[in-house]
Design a protein around this motif. Structure first.
Motif, PDB file in Angstrom:
ATOM      1  N   HIS A   3       0.829  -1.197   0.000  1.00 14.45           N
ATOM      2  CA  HIS A   3       0.000   0.000   0.000  1.00 14.45           C
ATOM      3  C   HIS A   3       0.865   1.249   0.000  1.00 14.45           C
ATOM      4  O   HIS A   3       0.575   2.221  -0.692  1.00 14.45           O
ATOM      5  CB  HIS A   3      -0.919  -0.046   1.224  1.00 14.45           C
ATOM      6  CG  HIS A   3      -1.848   1.130   1.299  1.00 14.45           C
ATOM      7  ND1 HIS A   3      -2.358   1.568   2.482  1.00 14.45           N
ATOM      8  CD2 HIS A   3      -2.340   1.941   0.346  1.00 14.45           C
ATOM      9  CE1 HIS A   3      -3.139   2.614   2.252  1.00 14.45           C
ATOM     10  NE2 HIS A   3      -3.144   2.849   0.959  1.00 14.45           N
ATOM     11  N   LEU A 266     -13.071   5.459  -2.742  1.00 18.72           N
ATOM     12  CA  LEU A 266     -11.735   5.288  -2.195  1.00 18.72           C
ATOM     13  C   LEU A 266     -10.681   5.753  -3.193  1.00 18.72           C
ATOM     14  O   LEU A 266     -10.892   5.707  -4.401  1.00 18.72           O
ATOM     15  CB  LEU A 266     -11.479   3.820  -1.850  1.00 18.72           C
ATOM     16  CG  LEU A 266     -12.248   3.236  -0.668  1.00 18.72           C
ATOM     17  CD1 LEU A 266     -11.874   1.773  -0.469  1.00 18.72           C
ATOM     18  CD2 LEU A 266     -11.984   4.031   0.611  1.00 18.72           C
ATOM     19  N   ASP A 270      -5.877   2.944  -1.850  1.00 19.03           N
ATOM     20  CA  ASP A 270      -6.752   2.396  -0.820  1.00 19.03           C
ATOM     21  C   ASP A 270      -7.702   1.362  -1.416  1.00 19.03           C
ATOM     22  O   ASP A 270      -8.011   0.346  -0.771  1.00 19.03           O
ATOM     23  CB  ASP A 270      -7.561   3.517  -0.159  1.00 19.03           C
ATOM     24  CG  ASP A 270      -6.677   4.480   0.622  1.00 19.03           C
ATOM     25  OD1 ASP A 270      -5.656   4.003   1.179  1.00 19.03           O
ATOM     26  OD2 ASP A 270      -6.999   5.677   0.682  1.00 19.03           O
ATOM     27  N   VAL A 285      -1.292  -2.281   6.023  1.00 17.16           N
ATOM     28  CA  VAL A 285      -1.560  -0.896   5.696  1.00 17.16           C
ATOM     29  C   VAL A 285      -1.102   0.014   6.818  1.00 17.16           C
ATOM     30  O   VAL A 285      -0.924  -0.408   7.933  1.00 17.16           O
ATOM     31  CB  VAL A 285      -3.080  -0.692   5.419  1.00 17.16           C
ATOM     32  CG1 VAL A 285      -3.495  -1.436   4.199  1.00 17.16           C
ATOM     33  CG2 VAL A 285      -3.903  -1.122   6.614  1.00 17.16           C
TER      34      VAL A 285
END
Length: 285
Positions: A3, A266, A270, A285
């Motif tokens: 992420h 989002l 994300d 994350v």
């Protein structure tokens, strides 16, 4: 990690695929060199074969093949000469052939090894290699080559059969079919992804992802095989089919989830993290 640093993750997988492809022996070569026999050593069939061979044979036989000589017009002097030449050729290869069960030295066995109509006869050849092993495939190829070199008279046919020969033929057929299956699978893969997404970039992302996964999988298996992991002669064909199938499923699933989460508001990264976490993969994350 994925992420926060997506570029590093992508670069890492690309480098892993490149390293496993360039620095590791190709999977096909590893399979040919180190694949296991068709049956495990402790199987009842092989145990029984060893007991019989110890009691009645040479004690070094791992498998048997049968060479059949036929002539629709009946066996004559030409076929007997071919039979004798073949026996001589086999006996000159003790590294491959452990024993030859023929009727040249045992005339009383001729009736039991010849058909009632006199059109076919056979001899049993004991091999030192186990059924389905790379050495067995090589021995079958050598034996068939020796058969082709025989000066057989017109109308005479000589064939090699038995478990080692059948497994060798099956392996050859599977390997040849895997190339066709791979080509057809790629064609269908591109078609399915195009019908679903209608965007070149999305299709390319999926293809590259599946390609990297396939390179990493084949490289990892090849490395494991070199470290002693037992591989089958069908490993290469199966891993291609499984990776293409699973890769397509997960690509379609994850891209659909991403589009859903992205449509819900989002941010792209994300949305990717949420899609991956829903796919059963734990994402940090």
């Amino acid at each position: 990690m994925g992420h926060r640093f997506p570029a590093i993750v992508v670069l890492g997988w690309v480098l892993a695929a490149a390293a496993l492809s360039l620095l590791v022996t190709p999977l096909g070569t590893v399979v040919e060199r180190s694949s296991t026999a068709f049956l495990p050593e402790d199987s009842p069939t092989l145990q029984g074969l060893r007991v019989m061979d110890t009691a009645f044979g040479s004690g070094d036989t791992q498998s048997y093949v049968f060479v059949v000589i036929t002539d629709d017009d009946g066996l004559g002097d030409g076929e007997r000469r071919v039979y004798a030449d073949l026996v001589s050729t086999l006996e000159d290869e003790p590294e491959r052939v452990s024993e030859v069960q023929d009727y040249l030295g045992q005339p009383q066995a001729r009736r039991s090894m010849t058909s009632k109509d006199g059109q076919a006869t056979y001899l049993v050849v004991g091999l030192r290699s186990a059924v389905g092993s790379p050495a067995s495939d090589e021995d079958v190829k050598w034996l068939r080559s020796a058969v082709e070199d025989l000066d057989a008279p017109p109308g005479t046919e000589v064939h090699v059969t038995g478990d080692p020969a059948m497994i060798s033929d099956l392996t050859t057929a599977v390997n040849e079919a895997s190339l066709k299956i791979t080509a057809v699978s790629l064609f269908l893969l591109v078609g399915i992804l195009w019908l679903v997404y209608r965007r070149v970039t999305t299709v390319l992302v999926s293809l590259v992802t599946i390609g990297v996964a396939l390179l990493c999988t084949r490289g990892a298996l090849a490395w494991a095989g070199e470290q002693g992991l037992a591989l089958s002669t069908y490993t290469d064909a199966f891993v291609v089919a499984i990776t293409l199938g699973a890769g397509t499923d997960y690509c379609v699933f994850l891209i659909s989830r991403f589009r859903e989460e992205y449509g819900n508001g989002l941010e792209p990264l994300d949305a990717v993290a949420e899609a991956v976490s829903r796919g059963g993969v734990r994402c940090s994350v």
